[in-house]
Design an enzyme around this catalytic site. Structure first.
Site, PDB file in Angstrom:
ATOM      1  N   GLU A 162      46.659  -9.008  28.472  1.00  0.00           N
ATOM      2  CA  GLU A 162      47.171  -8.740  29.806  1.00  0.00           C
ATOM      3  C   GLU A 162      47.922  -9.898  30.456  1.00  0.00           C
ATOM      4  OE1 GLU A 162      46.859  -5.784  31.768  1.00  0.00           O
ATOM      5  OE2 GLU A 162      46.465  -5.028  29.751  1.00  0.00           O
ATOM      6  N   SER A 529      -5.551  32.796  50.066  1.00  0.00           N
ATOM      7  CA  SER A 529      -6.896  32.261  50.320  1.00  0.00           C
ATOM      8  C   SER A 529      -6.975  30.744  50.268  1.00  0.00           C
ATOM      9  CB  SER A 529      -7.884  32.853  49.310  1.00  0.00           C
ATOM     10  OG  SER A 529      -8.033  34.241  49.529  1.00  0.00           O
TER      11      SER A 529
END
Length: 890
Positions: A162, A529
């Protein structure tokens, strides 16, 4: 109109221009005289104050002469004709345009100093209770490293690819820039993008501060900002930012994330050819990372290796060996997390988004960009056990049931079916099942496609399935798959630590990959219940004891002229009659005894107790004493954890604490202060103790009495299937009318859990389904799979509770004999508050109790036979079945 004649107009313009030039020339002359005079004064001042060197004097004279000559040249040119004046005006205009353009370019440029405190977008990492990473919330792959963490070959590869002059230029490589300008000019007007010509510093400016707009102005801004960056950061700091932020494809930003995405390695483990491959990605990550561009990627990678040789980073032999290596790219790699954590971490995500927001726009600590570290209470052993147990229970219920519907359905496009399947984001984590798409169907055979693009023949396709259905399938021989049915019934399960309120496990359905709806926290269901213990606790708070005798007899209530008289019943209409202990009523889940207790103490008190423990806010109707209201698994588990924790309720939490990206704790579930805990030296005083947390919502003695009775539910009641686990367990089953839901909630002093199963759109599960036969076995499998987490620690009675020997049937106190290991022994230990112990039992009491049992048995037989050959007695007119009408439960 003569003034508008063209000839006259030209004459007037020339005359006015001549007059204007004369004035300018006079002013220039006066200015030159003033300049000479000023220069003389300045020279005089210099002569009087400093020693004037001959060289300085000569340069001053030359500058003055040049200036006079330039003005004279300009004056002659201006007078020579309109061509010179036009040329001068054009040059002036161009300079003005350039000045305006420069101002426009530099206007609002970002400050390079921002990079000193730059905070990149970072995912949130989730840890379990043991500190191990269990999940991450990320839309981009990002991992931040320091400069010293990047291996030298990797740095050299990127510099060679680069910006080979990175360590020598000042932010802009002018030779590379000139080449880029030429390339831009050659490609102007085409669809091709010109070579960037950007240095690494310019790329940092573009990626972090400016943006990726394709324009000349952006390039100019990039160059200016790059120069500024070089004045603020060192080369190492710039390279660190670059290697951490550069986009490299596969949703990865930075080289560490890319190393994991392409090679499933950390940067320190990369070989030279792999580092060189990563270095080619900034140019075209979405091209070089694809399998079809392998040759192009190979050529570019080898070019990078050649550049590394040319720049002296590696020798030719090493580069040649690297060139001989294949690319070695792995298929798209997803982070591997245990799929069983899906429902838990999704609930954590919801809470984090509510608190901090989703993206950076919501604040610095957002879920997807803030880089948070979240420590949760998740126990992976319990989580896997809970998910597996719930899934097994659902499959056990669904066994033998036919095809009902697909997971989803799509209209298949001729091309791109794989993308359609991928967009659904469906998966299944069970055995060897896979989620696929029916591509073809001919009778019971066809073809299935999977998200990875593979296809196989599909056998055993039911009649209701069709092309475009998304289904689950499992291998069924070489190259073939068989369709598998995902249960239509669902459910939820949650596990909590009573002493802290920390949620240890959560399962919200069959599989989080198929359905994100969390039935443990979001589904509103009737608890049946399982709510009864809190009715009994209200009775204990109002003078009753576990040995109190309660009528198990018909109970009707008049609700006004319009509604008439409504009556309750026990499950399957059996056993109405007689008087029994509270303990027996809870162990056997007697509806009538529960309603009698609610009536005796007041239903308003019952709903207040239910509200205090966090189950829900209900009206004082008797149906709510039997669980007709709606609540969630999470709330029921929290309420039972309160019973196990001596009536002290802790806030239910999934998150222990949250740290920001820098490690600072920004939220903590436990906010107790202990300054003395951080003393450097002991001060000789007693060890500091942390204060308690939570709130006391039940009398500790009442809570223990209730738990003690619920232990009997496991030993000889509706949850007896858990007894052979041999652990000190308490709990309660529940079955709502229909039945539409079946429940179990309970646990030990250290772990409490709850589970229900039912259809998302409630409908009957079948009369043979009960909490004790389906929900309790799910909990049992969970305990067996996580047995290492369970111990034999018993429930401890709090101060003020006396353990007294009583007769289990009559509730009377017993002085002779001792309770044994037989769960059905007549003599048991019972828990009493002070001054509530029963009197001593006599022989006549025992005979009366036995007589009562015989009469109850005769009465039950009479009822079963219809009473002397007649039909069973029906309620009188107006006594409709209250349970059915009110959505009642049993």
């Amino acid at each position: 109109m003569a003034d508008l004649d063209p000839d006259n107009l030209k004459l007037r313009i020339r005359r006015n221009a001549g007059n204007l030039w004369t004035r300018v020339r006079d002013l220039s002359a006066r200015g030159r005289d003033a300049t000479v005079a000023g220069a003389g004064r300045a020279a005089g001042w210099a002569d009087g104050h400093i020693s004037q060197s001959p060289r300085l004097s000569r340069w001053r004279d030359v500058a003055a002469d040049r200036w006079v000559a330039l003005r004279a040249w300009f004056a002659r040119g201006w007078a020579s004709g309109w061509k010179f004046r036009a040329l001068a005006g054009g040059a002036g205009a161009m300079l003005a345009v350039l000045l305006i353009g420069y101002v426009a370019v530099i206007r609002n440029l970002p400050d390079a100093d921002r990079l000193l405190t730059y905070q990149p977008r970072m995912p949130t990492m989730v840890r379990g209770g043991d500190g191990a990473i269990v999940y991450s919330y990320a839309r981009e792959r990002r991992v931040q490293l320091r400069y010293v963490d990047f291996p030298k070959p990797l740095i050299n590869a990127f510099i060679s690819a680069e910006d080979k002059n990175f360590f020598s230029h000042g932010g802009v490589d002018y030779i590379g820039l000139a080449q880029a300008v030429v390339d831009y000019a050659l490609k102007y007007g085409s669809d091709e993008r010109a070579r960037g010509g950007s240095t690494i510093t310019q790329q940092v400016a573009k990626n972090i501060l400016i943006g990726n707009e394709y324009s000349v102005s952006r390039k100019l801004r990039e160059m200016i900002v790059a120069r500024r960056i070089e004045s603020v950061l060192t080369k190492q700091q710039i390279l660190e930012l670059y290697l951490n932020e550069i986009p490299l494809g596969r949703q990865s930003f930075g080289v560490q994330a890319a190393a994991r995405a392409y090679f499933n390695k950390d940067v320190g483990d990369l070989q030279l050819h792999e580092a060189a491959f990563l270095a080619i990605l900034p140019k075209a990550p979405e091209v070089y990372g694809r399998a079809r561009a392998a040759e192009k990627a190979m050529a570019r990678r080898n070019w990078v290796l050649d550049q590394m040789v040319r720049n002296g980073h590696v020798d030719a032999a090493t580069a040649a060996a690297a060139k001989a290596q294949p690319l070695g790219i792995v298929p798209h790699h997803a982070e591997s997390y245990d799929p069983a954590v899906g429902y838990f971490v999704e609930e954590v995500r919801r809470q984090l988004i509510d608190q901090y927001g989703e993206n950076a726009e919501a604040g610095p600590n957002s879920v997807y960009d803030g880089g948070l570290w979240v420590r949760t209470s998740l126990d992976l052993t319990l989580q896997n056990a809970a998910q597996d147990a719930l899934r097994s229970g659902l499959l056990r219920y669904a066994a033998g049931k036919g095809w009902h519907k697909p997971i989803a359905h799509v209209d298949i496009a001729e091309e791109g079916w794989r993308g359609q399947l991928a967009m659904l984001n469906k998966s299944v984590n069970y055995a060897n099942w896979r989620v696929g798409l029916i591509l073809k169907k001919a009778g019971s055979n066809g073809q299935i496609g999977f998200v990875d693009g593979s296809m196989a023949s599909l056998v055993g396709i039911p009649d209701g399935a069709r092309r475009g259905d998304v289904v689950a399938a499992a291998p069924a021989g070489p190259g073939a798959y068989a369709l598998r049915i995902v249960p239509e019934v669902s459910g939820g399960m949650l596990v909590e630590q009573p002493g802290s309120g920390r949620v240890l496990a959560m399962a919200g359905g069959f599989d989080a990959g198929l359905d994100a709806f969390n039935r443990a926290t979001q589904a509103q269901r009737q608890p049946g219940s399982t709510i009864k213990p809190f009715v009994y606790a209200t009775g204990l708070d109002n003078g009753m004891t576990p040995a109190s005798m309660v009528a198990d007899q018909p109970f009707c209530v008049f609700q006004g002229g319009n509604l008439g008289q409504k009556c309750f019943r026990n499950f399957d209409n059996r056993g109405m009659g007689g008087i029994h202990t509270m303990r027996w009523g809870l162990e056997q889940s007697r509806n009538l005894m529960t309603v009698h207790i609610a009536n005796d103490v007041g239903m308003d008190k019952v709903v207040k107790t239910i509200s205090r423990v966090g189950i829900g806010d209900y009206q004082p109707y008797f149906s709510f004493a039997l669980g007709a209201g709606e609540t969630t698994v999470a709330r029921m588990v929290s309420a039972y954890a309160t019973l196990a924790n001596a009536g002290m309720q802790r806030a239910q939490t999934l998150i222990d604490y949250i740290q920001d990206r820098n490690g600072k704790v920004i939220w903590r579930a436990d906010n107790r202060k202990c300054p003395a805990c951080n003393m450097v030296d002991w001060d000789g005083k007693p060890m500091p103790r942390l204060g308690g947390t939570g709130r006391q919502v039940l009398d500790a003695r009442t809570a223990y009495q209730t738990v003690h009775m619920l232990e009997g539910v496991v030993q000889r009641g509706t949850a007896v299937t858990l007894r052979d686990l041999g652990l000190p367990l308490f709990g309660k089953t529940g079955t709502t009318s229909g039945p539409t839901n079946v429940w179990f909630v309970g646990g030990s002093p250290n772990i409490v859990g709850g589970v229900y199963i039912g259809y998302d759109q409630p409908r009957s599960l079948g009369g043979w389904v009960q909490g004790g036969t389906f929900a309790a076995p799910i909990f049992k499998q969970f305990v067996m799979a996580s047995r290492a987490r369970w111990d034999h620690t018993p429930f401890v009675a709090p101060a003020g509770v006396s353990m007294v020997k009583v007769n289990r049937v009559s509730g009377q106190r017993v002085f002779g004999g001792s309770p044994g290991d037989d769960p059905k022994a007549d003599v048991i230990w019972e828990a009493f508050k002070p001054e509530t112990q029963p009197t001593r039992e006599t022989r006549s009491d025992q005979l009366a109790a036995r007589r009562s049992e015989l009469l109850d048995a005769i009465r039950r037989g009479f009822t079963a036979m219809g009473g002397r050959g007649g039909a069973p007695r029906q309620p009188e007119a107006g006594q409709e079945d209250f349970v059915v009408e009110q959505g009642g439960v049993y």
